[in-house]
Design a protein around this motif. Structure first.
Motif, PDB file in Angstrom:
ATOM      1  N   LEU A 134      75.474  94.783 129.152  1.00  0.00           N
ATOM      2  CA  LEU A 134      74.911  94.248 127.890  1.00  0.00           C
ATOM      3  C   LEU A 134      75.345  94.963 126.570  1.00  0.00           C
ATOM      4  O   LEU A 134      75.698  94.764 125.483  1.00  0.00           O
ATOM      5  N   LYS A 135      74.993  96.416 126.775  1.00  0.00           N
ATOM      6  CA  LYS A 135      75.113  97.353 125.446  1.00  0.00           C
ATOM      7  C   LYS A 135      76.666  97.789 125.396  1.00  0.00           C
ATOM      8  O   LYS A 135      77.010  97.945 124.192  1.00  0.00           O
ATOM      9  N   HIS A 136      77.310  98.008 126.547  1.00  0.00           N
ATOM     10  CA  HIS A 136      78.866  98.168 126.198  1.00  0.00           C
ATOM     11  C   HIS A 136      79.665  97.439 127.179  1.00  0.00           C
ATOM     12  O   HIS A 136      79.987  97.568 128.545  1.00  0.00           O
ATOM     13  N   PRO A 137      80.026  96.292 126.680  1.00  0.00           N
ATOM     14  CA  PRO A 137      80.839  95.209 127.543  1.00  0.00           C
ATOM     15  C   PRO A 137      82.206  95.728 127.594  1.00  0.00           C
ATOM     16  O   PRO A 137      83.255  94.771 127.834  1.00  0.00           O
ATOM     17  N   GLU A 138      82.758  97.016 127.064  1.00  0.00           N
ATOM     18  CA  GLU A 138      83.993  97.385 127.068  1.00  0.00           C
ATOM     19  C   GLU A 138      84.184  98.621 127.840  1.00  0.00           C
ATOM     20  O   GLU A 138      83.212  99.317 128.076  1.00  0.00           O
ATOM     21  N   GLY A 139      85.267  98.837 128.234  1.00  0.00           N
ATOM     22  CA  GLY A 139      85.618 100.274 129.048  1.00  0.00           C
ATOM     23  C   GLY A 139      85.316 100.262 130.611  1.00  0.00           C
ATOM     24  O   GLY A 139      85.247  98.979 131.089  1.00  0.00           O
ATOM     25  N   PRO A 140      85.730 101.281 131.066  1.00  0.00           N
ATOM     26  CA  PRO A 140      85.568 101.272 132.662  1.00  0.00           C
ATOM     27  C   PRO A 140      84.262 101.297 133.171  1.00  0.00           C
ATOM     28  O   PRO A 140      84.000 101.036 134.333  1.00  0.00           O
TER      29      PRO A 140
END
Length: 583
Positions: A134-140
Motif C-alpha cells: 500500500l505504501k510502495h506499490p512499485e519495485g521488487p
C-alpha cells in the motif's frame, strides 16, 4: 426366570422390565434405537456445520484469488516500458488490491473479475506485507510481499485440507459404527420379538391345537404338562394365563366326567355334581331333582341344606315345573316372578337348569342366589352359572346311562297291569307328600277302595275278564280325580287314592263320586255287559291321625265296615271304629 429374578436382588430390575407391557418394551427398543441414531446424526450435523462455517468464514480462498490477481497485474506492469502511462494505472490497481486485503471489501479486477473479502487478514506477516504494498506499490518489494501473503494462504489451505481429511476418515469410521449400531438393534429387536412374542404365541397356539385335536382328556392325567409357561406379566402373559385357565377348566371337566362314569348309581353322580356346586363354584344353596318322565314325577336327590324348603307340588306332577315342561333355563334374574311355584320370591333369586337328554328332561338343578340388582349385574355370578351348566352338560349322558341301567327298578314302581303306582312307590313318595301337606297346613284325603265280589268275576268269566275289569276300574278312578291326586294299586282288587290339599270333609264326597262312577260303568265280557260295585273307606290326614300310616289303616278299617254294611257304599272313619290306642 421370574423366580430367579426375585431371588437375586440385582436381577429384580430385569423382572420389573419383563412385567411391563409389550407397548413399553417394544417402545423402549425402538426409542433407544432412535436415540442412538439421533446422537450419531447430531454428531454428523455438528461436524458438517463446523466445516461449513469454517469454509464460509475462512479468508484464505479469497486471498488466494486476490494474490493471484495481484501477481498477474504485477507481471503486466513489469512487461510495460518504464515511461508507459499504463504502469501508473496498474500500480494504482495493485494499491487498491492491497487496501481491500487489509480492510475488506470488494475488488473489481479486469475481465469482470470480482473479489470479495469478508474478513480482513489477521495474520501479522500477511498484514505487514499488504501494508508495504500500500505504501510502495512499485519495485521488487511488491512481488516479495505478494509471495508472503500467498505463502500464508497455502499454509491455511493445507491445514484446512488436513482437517477435512481427518473428518472424512472419522466419518468413515462413523459409517461403520452406524451400521454396527443398526445391526445390534435389529438383532436385539428380532431376539426380543422371538422371545417376547413369537415363541410364547407358538406355545399358546400349540396348546390350543392340542386341545382341538385330542380334546380335554389329553390334559386330564397331568394338567401342568399342558400349561403354557410364560413368566412375564405382559399382554402375552395375560393371554397365556387365559389359555391356562381354559386348559384347567377343560381338564377339570374331563376329570369330573371320568369320576362320575365310575360312580355306581345316579345318586352318586348327583352328589358329585353337588360337590362341584359347593366347593368349586361356591354356590352354597341349591337343590338337585331327578325327573321320571314315565311317571311325570320328580324327587329331590340333593338339598344343599337339610332344612331347605322347596315346593312339593311338582313332585307328583313334574309338568308344574316350568324348567321341566319347557326344557329351557328358568331364571328370575332375567324375568322376576317367572315361576309361581318358587317359595321364596321376596328372599332370593332362582336359576333352574333342566338336564336335557334326547329331548326329554331327566333332572333339574335349582340354584338359589342372593336377592337384588347387584346379583343380576355381577359378571362372576353369570360366569359361575354358565360353568354350572357346562358341568351339568357333562353329567347328563352319564346320568342317562345310569338311569337306563336302573330302568328295571323304576318299572317295579308301577303296576304293569293297570299302569297305576304300586305300594313300593307309595312307600318311597309318601314322606315327601306328607311333608308338603304339613307345610301347607292342608288335608290329605285317604280313600281305600275294594271291588265287591271280584273273585266271582274271575271264577265266572275268567282271569282275562278280571284283568279287564281291574284296568277299566283303574281308568275310572284316575279320570275322576285331579292330576295332582295319587291313585295306587294297593293289592289284588284293592286301590288307595290320596287326595292332595282337599278341604276337611270333602274326601267323602269325592269317594261317593267314585263309587257312583264304578257302579254305572258297564264292563264288556264275551258273555255280554256286566256291572260291578266298589266299597270305599275314607279317612283324612292329619284330621283323623297324626301318622300317615295310621290314617291309611283307619281308611282300611272304614272299608271293612263298608263291607260289613252290605258293600257298594262309602264309609267315613270315626274314632269308635278303632278304640285301640295302637294301630
Amino acid at each position: 426366570m421370574e423366580t430367579a429374578c426375585l431371588r437375586f436382588k440385582f436381577l429384580r430390575p430385569l423382572n420389573w422390565i419383563l412385567n411391563r407391557s409389550l407397548f413399553w418394551k417394544v417402545g423402549f427398543i425402538i426409542g433407544v434405537c432412535v436415540l442412538v441414531n439421533s446422537l450419531i446424526a447430531f454428531y454428523f450435523f455438528t461436524k458438517l456445520n463446523f466445516l461449513g462455517r469454517h469454509l464460509e468464514q475462512a479468508p484464505f480462498y479469497s486471498y488466494k484469488t486476490l494474490v493471484q490477481e495481484g501477481l498477474r497485474l504485477l507481471q503486466k506492469e513489469e512487461a510495460l516500458p518504464p515511461d508507459s502511462p499504463r504502469r501508473l494505472l496498474l500500480r494504482e490497481k495493485i494499491r487498491e488490491l492491497a487496501r481491500v486485503g487489509l480492510k475488506g471489501g470488494t475488488f473489481e479486477g479486469e475481465n469482470g473479475l470480482t473479489i470479495q473479502i469478508l474478513r480482513p487478514v489477521t495474520y501479522p506477516p500477511a498484514r505487514q506485507a499488504l501494508q508495504r504494498i500500500l505504501k510502495h506499490p512499485e519495485g521488487p518489494g511488491v512481488r516479495a510481499a505478494l509471495e508472503t501473503v500467498l505463502s500464508w494462504v497455502q499454509k491455511e489451505e493445507d491445514r484446512f485440507l488436513h482437517e477435512l481429511e481427518n473428518l472424512s476418515r472419522r466419518l468413515g469410521n462413523l459409517y461403520i459404527l452406524l451400521f454396527i449400531v443398526l445391526a445390534v438393534f435389529l438383532i436385539w429387536g428380532a431376539v426380543g420379538f422371538l422371545f417376547m412374542v413369537k415363541f410364547p404365541l407358538d406355545r399358546i397356539a400349540g396348546q390350543l391345537d392340542r386341545l382341538l385335536k385330542h380334546g380335554d382328556e389329553s390334559c386330564a392325567e397331568d394338567v401342568e404338562e399342558c400349561v403354557v409357561k410364560h413368566y412375564a406379566k405382559d399382554e402375552i402373559g395375560v393371554v397365556a394365563e387365559k389359555v391356562n385357565e381354559l386348559v384347567r377348566y377343560f381338564a377339570d371337566l374331563a376329570i369330573f366326567k371320568h369320576t362320575i362314569e365310575e360312580d355306581q348309581n345316579p345318586e352318586e353322580v348327583y352328589y358329585r355334581l353337588a360337590e362341584v356346586f359347593r366347593e368349586k363354584l361356591e354356590l352354597p344353596v341349591f337343590a338337585l331333582y331327578e325327573v321320571s318322565n314315565s311317571q311325570n314325577t320328580m324327587r329331590p336327590v340333593v338339598l344343599s341344606q337339610p332344612d331347605l324348603e322347596v315346593n312339593a307340588e311338582k313332585f307328583f306332577n313334574a309338568n308344574l315345573c316350568r324348567a321341566k315342561r319347557t326344557g329351557h333355563v328358568v331364571s328370575s334374574l332375567e324375568y322376576p316372578g317367572v315361576c309361581r311355584l318358587f317359595l321364596h320370591p321376596d328372599e332370593c333369586e332362582h336359576y333352574c337348569v333342566p338336564f336335557m337328554s334326547g329331548g326329554l328332561c331327566i333332572g333339574i338343578a335349582q340354584i338359589f342366589l342372593p336377592k337384588g340388582m347387584a346379583t343380576r349385574k355381577m359378571k362372576h355370578i353369570k360366569e359361575k352359572l354358565r360353568t354350572a351348566e357346562r358341568y351339568i352338560a357333562e353329567a347328563v349322558p352319564v346320568l342317562e346311562a345310569k338311569r337306563y341301567a336302573q330302568s328295571l327298578r323304576e318299572q317295579t314302581l308301577k303296576d304293569p297291569l293297570t299302569g297305576l303306582y304300586n305300594r313300593r312307590f307309595l312307600e318311597e313318595a309318601l314322606d315327601n307328600l306328607v311333608a308338603g301337606v304339613l307345610r301347607r297346613k292342608t288335608v290329605l284325603g285317604i280313600l281305600m277302595a275294594d271291588l265287591d265280589y271280584f273273585k266271582s268275576v274271575n271264577d265266572k268269566y275268567g282271569h282275562d275278564v278280571g284283568d279287564r275289569v281291574l284296568r277299566e276300574t283303574a281308568e275310572i278312578l284316575k279320570k275322576n280325580v285331579r292330576s295332582s291326586d295319587l291313585v295306587v294299586r294297593f293289592g289284588g282288587e284293592e286301590f288307595l287314592i290320596l287326595l292332595v290339599d282337599v278341604r276337611s270333609g270333602e274326601s267323602e264326597k269325592i269317594a261317593e263320586k267314585l263309587r257312583a262312577a264304578v257302579e254305572t260303568h258297564q264292563f264288556e265280557t264275551p258273555k255280554g255287559l256286566i256291572r260291578r260295585t266298589i266299597s270305599i273307606g275314607v279317612s283324612e290326614f292329619p284330621t283323623d291321625a297324626q301318622g300317615i300310616w295310621e290314617a291309611i289303616k283307619y281308611a282300611d278299617v272304614a272299608l271293612y265296615k263298608a263291607k260289613e254294611a252290605g258293600r257298594n257304599r262309602v264309609v267315613r272313619f270315626t274314632p269308635d271304629m278303632w278304640p285301640s290306642e295302637e294301630y
